[in-house]
Design a protein around this motif. Structure first.
Motif, mmCIF file in Angstrom:
data_model
loop_
_atom_site.group_PDB
_atom_site.id
_atom_site.type_symbol
_atom_site.label_atom_id
_atom_site.label_comp_id
_atom_site.label_asym_id
_atom_site.label_seq_id
_atom_site.Cartn_x
_atom_site.Cartn_y
_atom_site.Cartn_z
ATOM 1 N N SER A 67 -3.794 42.021 -8.771
ATOM 2 C CA SER A 67 -2.386 41.699 -8.565
ATOM 3 C C SER A 67 -2.228 40.619 -7.485
ATOM 4 O O SER A 67 -1.557 39.612 -7.691
ATOM 5 C CB SER A 67 -1.663 42.995 -8.176
ATOM 6 O OG SER A 67 -0.390 42.743 -7.697
ATOM 7 N N ARG A 68 -2.892 40.816 -6.350
ATOM 8 C CA ARG A 68 -2.769 39.866 -5.239
ATOM 9 C C ARG A 68 -3.227 38.465 -5.655
ATOM 10 O O ARG A 68 -2.576 37.458 -5.375
ATOM 11 C CB ARG A 68 -3.603 40.351 -4.040
ATOM 12 C CG ARG A 68 -3.440 39.495 -2.790
ATOM 13 C CD ARG A 68 -4.310 40.008 -1.651
ATOM 14 N NE ARG A 68 -4.051 41.390 -1.311
ATOM 15 C CZ ARG A 68 -2.997 41.815 -0.605
ATOM 16 N NH1 ARG A 68 -2.128 40.955 -0.153
ATOM 17 N NH2 ARG A 68 -2.834 43.098 -0.342
ATOM 18 N N ARG A 69 -4.362 38.404 -6.359
ATOM 19 C CA ARG A 69 -4.890 37.100 -6.774
ATOM 20 C C ARG A 69 -3.908 36.398 -7.722
ATOM 21 O O ARG A 69 -3.661 35.202 -7.622
ATOM 22 C CB ARG A 69 -6.263 37.272 -7.440
ATOM 23 C CG ARG A 69 -7.050 35.988 -7.442
ATOM 24 C CD ARG A 69 -8.477 36.093 -7.964
ATOM 25 N NE ARG A 69 -9.127 37.364 -7.729
ATOM 26 C CZ ARG A 69 -9.494 38.223 -8.697
ATOM 27 N NH1 ARG A 69 -9.245 37.952 -9.954
ATOM 28 N NH2 ARG A 69 -10.117 39.344 -8.398
ATOM 29 N N GLY A 70 -3.323 37.173 -8.630
ATOM 30 C CA GLY A 70 -2.354 36.591 -9.572
ATOM 31 C C GLY A 70 -1.151 36.007 -8.858
ATOM 32 O O GLY A 70 -0.722 34.885 -9.143
ATOM 33 N N HIS A 71 -0.604 36.765 -7.889
ATOM 34 C CA HIS A 71 0.544 36.263 -7.116
ATOM 35 C C HIS A 71 0.185 34.927 -6.471
ATOM 36 O O HIS A 71 0.942 33.971 -6.549
ATOM 37 C CB HIS A 71 0.909 37.235 -5.980
ATOM 38 C CG HIS A 71 1.516 38.521 -6.439
ATOM 39 N ND1 HIS A 71 2.515 38.598 -7.365
ATOM 40 C CD2 HIS A 71 1.272 39.805 -6.078
ATOM 41 C CE1 HIS A 71 2.860 39.865 -7.551
ATOM 42 N NE2 HIS A 71 2.109 40.621 -6.791
ATOM 43 N N ASN A 72 -0.988 34.911 -5.802
ATOM 44 C CA ASN A 72 -1.359 33.711 -5.041
ATOM 45 C C ASN A 72 -1.710 32.540 -5.938
ATOM 46 O O ASN A 72 -1.315 31.409 -5.685
ATOM 47 C CB ASN A 72 -2.551 34.012 -4.118
ATOM 48 C CG ASN A 72 -2.169 34.988 -3.033
ATOM 49 O OD1 ASN A 72 -0.989 35.105 -2.684
ATOM 50 N ND2 ASN A 72 -3.150 35.708 -2.514
ATOM 51 N N ALA A 116 -2.707 36.673 -24.254
ATOM 52 C CA ALA A 116 -2.859 37.554 -23.080
ATOM 53 C C ALA A 116 -3.555 36.790 -21.953
ATOM 54 O O ALA A 116 -4.437 35.960 -22.189
ATOM 55 C CB ALA A 116 -3.658 38.801 -23.454
ATOM 56 N N LEU A 117 -3.138 37.108 -20.726
ATOM 57 C CA LEU A 117 -3.630 36.378 -19.547
ATOM 58 C C LEU A 117 -4.916 37.002 -19.029
ATOM 59 O O LEU A 117 -4.883 38.029 -18.343
ATOM 60 C CB LEU A 117 -2.570 36.417 -18.438
ATOM 61 C CG LEU A 117 -1.227 35.740 -18.718
ATOM 62 C CD1 LEU A 117 -0.253 36.049 -17.580
ATOM 63 C CD2 LEU A 117 -1.403 34.229 -18.898
ATOM 64 N N ASN A 118 -6.060 36.398 -19.365
ATOM 65 C CA ASN A 118 -7.318 36.816 -18.733
ATOM 66 C C ASN A 118 -7.521 35.963 -17.479
ATOM 67 O O ASN A 118 -6.744 35.040 -17.192
ATOM 68 C CB ASN A 118 -8.496 36.712 -19.719
ATOM 69 C CG ASN A 118 -8.719 35.300 -20.208
ATOM 70 O OD1 ASN A 118 -7.929 34.395 -19.911
ATOM 71 N ND2 ASN A 118 -9.786 35.087 -20.949
ATOM 72 N N ALA A 119 -8.570 36.285 -16.726
ATOM 73 C CA ALA A 119 -8.792 35.596 -15.435
ATOM 74 C C ALA A 119 -8.950 34.094 -15.639
ATOM 75 O O ALA A 119 -8.429 33.289 -14.854
ATOM 76 C CB ALA A 119 -10.024 36.180 -14.753
ATOM 77 N N GLU A 120 -9.651 33.702 -16.693
ATOM 78 C CA GLU A 120 -9.870 32.267 -16.931
ATOM 79 C C GLU A 120 -8.541 31.540 -17.188
ATOM 80 O O GLU A 120 -8.303 30.449 -16.664
ATOM 81 C CB GLU A 120 -10.818 32.074 -18.128
ATOM 82 C CG GLU A 120 -11.168 30.623 -18.364
ATOM 83 C CD GLU A 120 -12.073 30.411 -19.574
ATOM 84 O OE1 GLU A 120 -11.758 30.945 -20.666
ATOM 85 O OE2 GLU A 120 -13.081 29.699 -19.428
ATOM 86 N N THR A 121 -7.678 32.165 -17.978
ATOM 87 C CA THR A 121 -6.390 31.516 -18.298
ATOM 88 C C THR A 121 -5.533 31.386 -17.041
ATOM 89 O O THR A 121 -4.894 30.353 -16.819
ATOM 90 C CB THR A 121 -5.646 32.333 -19.379
ATOM 91 O OG1 THR A 121 -6.515 32.488 -20.493
ATOM 92 C CG2 THR A 121 -4.369 31.651 -19.821
ATOM 93 N N ILE A 122 -5.524 32.427 -16.207
ATOM 94 C CA ILE A 122 -4.738 32.355 -14.968
ATOM 95 C C ILE A 122 -5.265 31.232 -14.076
ATOM 96 O O ILE A 122 -4.502 30.438 -13.531
ATOM 97 C CB ILE A 122 -4.752 33.719 -14.241
ATOM 98 C CG1 ILE A 122 -3.912 34.704 -15.063
ATOM 99 C CG2 ILE A 122 -4.234 33.593 -12.808
ATOM 100 C CD1 ILE A 122 -3.670 36.038 -14.426
ATOM 101 N N SER A 123 -6.580 31.143 -13.978
ATOM 102 C CA SER A 123 -7.165 30.105 -13.142
ATOM 103 C C SER A 123 -6.886 28.703 -13.724
ATOM 104 O O SER A 123 -6.578 27.762 -12.982
ATOM 105 C CB SER A 123 -8.658 30.416 -13.026
ATOM 106 O OG SER A 123 -9.364 29.321 -12.684
ATOM 107 N N GLU A 124 -6.944 28.583 -15.038
ATOM 108 C CA GLU A 124 -6.639 27.280 -15.657
ATOM 109 C C GLU A 124 -5.171 26.908 -15.468
ATOM 110 O O GLU A 124 -4.842 25.749 -15.177
ATOM 111 C CB GLU A 124 -6.993 27.311 -17.149
ATOM 112 C CG GLU A 124 -8.496 27.348 -17.380
ATOM 113 C CD GLU A 124 -8.896 27.290 -18.855
ATOM 114 O OE1 GLU A 124 -10.099 27.150 -19.116
ATOM 115 O OE2 GLU A 124 -8.021 27.385 -19.742
ATOM 116 N N LEU A 125 -4.280 27.885 -15.611
ATOM 117 C CA LEU A 125 -2.853 27.596 -15.412
ATOM 118 C C LEU A 125 -2.602 27.185 -13.968
ATOM 119 O O LEU A 125 -1.826 26.271 -13.685
ATOM 120 C CB LEU A 125 -2.009 28.833 -15.757
ATOM 121 C CG LEU A 125 -1.795 29.098 -17.250
ATOM 122 C CD1 LEU A 125 -1.191 30.495 -17.455
ATOM 123 C CD2 LEU A 125 -0.899 28.036 -17.891
#
Ligand code: HXC
Length: 258
Positions: A83-88, A27-36
């Protein structure tokens, strides 16, 4: 590249990026999204990389969605911001990367997981993969581009059916509707991805970068669709149905929306 939740291997001009939170089904938590996000930026700059494969660790899941535990207490503004942060940070970045990104769907690709796969330039799946956008069962809507990219890939009617029913489709069904390009046995998925990536590396990287820009230009979202998704995603947060849907998941029971 050292990350907590992402593994990166580079071999023969092809990078293999593995999302590595198997206990949470990746599952995508904030840390994983930022690392990706960081990982894709770094790979884009790396001249020795010409194509990227993206998969999930373990045999069960590609990505089972955004991390529900992380957003269950959010209100409207925080929801829209998520949502906005994920898109960007990630989803638009992957779609517009100047090197091909191929998703290897090795199990569940649900919610944000399917949305991440749809941001990739194309997808292969293993026979055990299950794909879906189950958000309405949580009292929300897809918020990482699913309301825009799924209709582009499978047509409006099939997309709406998948979004409204929250049903999972098999890899075979996903292939028939054009959501994935090919389906193979789980043990053959990486090989298929490597073979496709290898073919890419034999061609002009510059021409491929221009091709990505040209193809994507023809698929720009109509009528500010992505902005609308952010707004309507945020509208769902904090409502009684949102609390029931996310609460039910956390309490491991079925939601009651009567
Ligand atoms: C947080 C998750 C998770 C998720 C699974 N887990 N999916 N944690 N967020 N999205 C955790 C479970 O809580 C559990 O943790 C562990 O992973 C294993 O999952 P189980 O449910 O025990 O496995 P299983 O019974 O095999 O069921 C698999 C499953 C189910 C059908 C995939 O986990 C499931 O329905 N997950 C949620 C799928 C979903 O609704 N995704 C969309 C999320 S919303 P513990 O600690 O109990 O072992 C979304 C919005 C995107 O993606 C837009 C955001 C802007």
């Amino acid at each position: 590249m050292e990350y907590n939740n992402v593994l990166v291997e580079i071999e023969d001009k092809v990078a293999l990026v593995t999302i590595n939170r198997p206990k949470q089904l990746n599952a995508l938590n904030a840390e994983t999204i930022s690392e990706l996000s960081n990982c894709f930026e770094t790979l884009e700059q790396n001249k020795s990389v010409r194509a990227i494969l993206l998969t999930g660790s373990g045999e069960k899941s590609f990505v089972a969605g955004a991390d529900i535990k992380e957003f269950a207490s959010f209100g409207k503004e925080q929801g829209a911001e998520l949502s906005r942060r994920g898109h960007n940070q990630l989803f638009n970045k992957v779609e517009n990367l100047t090197k091909p990104v191929i998703a290897l769907i090795n199990g569940f690709a649900l919610g944000g997981g399917l949305e991440l796969a749809m941001s990739c330039h194309y997808r292969f799946a293993s026979e055990n993969a299950k794909l879906g956008l189950p958000e309405v069962g949580l009292g929300v809507i897809p918020g990482y581009g699913g309301t825009q990219r799924l209709p582009q890939l499978v047509g409006k009617g099939r997309a709406m059916e998948m979004i409204f029913t929250a049903k999972m489709v098999s890899a075979k069904e996903a292939c028939e509707m054009g959501l994935v390009n090919d389906v193979v046995a789980p043990d053959d998925l990486l090989e298929l991805g490597k073979k496709s990536a290898k073919a890419i590396t034999r061609n002009s990287g510059n021409a491929i970068a221009e091709a990505i820009k040209a193809v994507n230009a023809g698929y720009e979202f109509q009528n500010h669709g992505l902005e609308k998704e952010i707004e309507h995603f945020g509208n769902c947060f904090g409502t009684p149905e949102f609390k029931e849907g996310t609460g039910a998941f956390l309490e491991k029971r079925k939601p009651n929306f009567d």
